[in-house]
Design an enzyme around this catalytic site. Structure first.
Site, PDB file in Angstrom:
ATOM      1  N   LYS A 118      -2.485   9.247  -0.042  1.00  0.00           N
ATOM      2  CA  LYS A 118      -3.507   9.653   0.930  1.00  0.00           C
ATOM      3  C   LYS A 118      -2.933  10.682   1.913  1.00  0.00           C
ATOM      4  O   LYS A 118      -3.614  11.639   2.299  1.00  0.00           O
ATOM      5  CB  LYS A 118      -4.019   8.435   1.692  1.00  0.00           C
ATOM      6  N   TYR A 164       0.804  -1.225   0.000  1.00  0.00           N
ATOM      7  CA  TYR A 164       0.000   0.000   0.000  1.00  0.00           C
ATOM      8  C   TYR A 164       0.840   1.282   0.000  1.00  0.00           C
ATOM      9  O   TYR A 164       0.318   2.368   0.171  1.00  0.00           O
ATOM     10  CB  TYR A 164      -0.927  -0.003   1.225  1.00  0.00           C
TER      11      TYR A 164
END
Length: 259
Positions: free
Chosen positions: A168, A161
């Protein structure tokens, strides 16, 4: 709270599945008119539009949109202007998956610029351009609320991720800058950051079952997050009950980032 929402308009990217769909229905229940985008499934978008108008007596329209071409937000909002007389809320929700994230959804040593760039384009650039267009219209009606959907994957390690988590983190910083600069226009900007939420996007993870069980084990509430959990947070942040909340990241994670 519903009286506050009646007759207002939400624009949201990615409204046909998962978190986006849950948000669409949460706002429609409150009496908000809905303008949502979809990537490819026009038939599903039409079904949702029909269902929203039939069950909630609000106005709903769906628009095709490629999140990897954020500059086309200008044309999208011009189309929305033809159907709606105001924009009060904007939620940047759409994500990318599949081939577009090859080289971005992987371990650090295997990351490739193209994959990372695509993730940043869909996450950060799309938020910026969409929020700019929305803010211009919110200013005309005396203010509004902007939200970016984020993930606690920028706070805790999630396998493969790195590309998403870093993007993000960047969009959360961008939202704080937007909040600071748009406050004098009575436009609030916040982030809703979810822990692992049970969606098709998460199920596409190669280690989905592992992530699901780990989330259940970590959460004091002993369950996975659901799209409705984030939808309720978005509704609150757009309401008059949150009128002094801006530049904030609202973490909805079932307590998983503490343990």
């Amino acid at each position: 709270m519903s009286d506050f929402f009646k007759g207002k308009t939400l624009v949201i990217s990615g409204g046909t599945r998962g978190i986006g769909k849950a948000i669409v229905y949460e706002f429609a229940k409150a009496g908000v008119n809905i303008a949502f985008t979809y990537n490819a499934n026009e038939e599903l978008a039409k079904e949702i539009t029909k269902d929203l108008e039939s069950n909630y007596k609000i106005k709903a329209r769906a628009y095709p949109f490629n999140i990897l071409e954020p500059e086309s937000y200008k044309e999208l909002f011009e189309e929305i202007d033809k159907d709606f007389d105001r924009v009060d809320f904007f939620i940047s929700n759409a994500i990318i998956s599949g081939r577009a994230v090859v080289g971005g959804y992987t371990k650090f040593m295997k990351l490739k610029p193209r994959g990372i760039n695509n993730i940043f384009t869909a996450t950060v650039n799309a938020f910026v351009v969409g929020a700019q267009q929305a803010a211009k219209r919110m200013e005309a009606v005396g203010g509004g609320s902007i939200i970016s959907i984020s993930s606690t994957g920028n706070l805790v390690h999630i396998e493969n991720y790195a590309g998403h988590g870093t993007a993000k983190a960047a969009v959360e910083a961008m939202a704080r800058y937007a909040a600071t600069e748009l406050g004098d226009k009575n436009i609030r900007v916040n982030v809703v950051s979810g822990g692992p939420i049970e969606t098709d996007a998460l199920r596409a993870f190669t280690n989905y079952e592992e992530v699901k069980q780990a989330t259940i084990n970590l959460s004091p509430l002993n369950r996975m997050g659901q799209p409705q959990d984030l939808a309720g947070a978005c509704l609150f942040l757009c309401s008059d009950k949150a009128s002094w909340v801006t530049g904030h990241t609202f973490i909805v994670d079932g307590g998983t980032t503490f343990k």
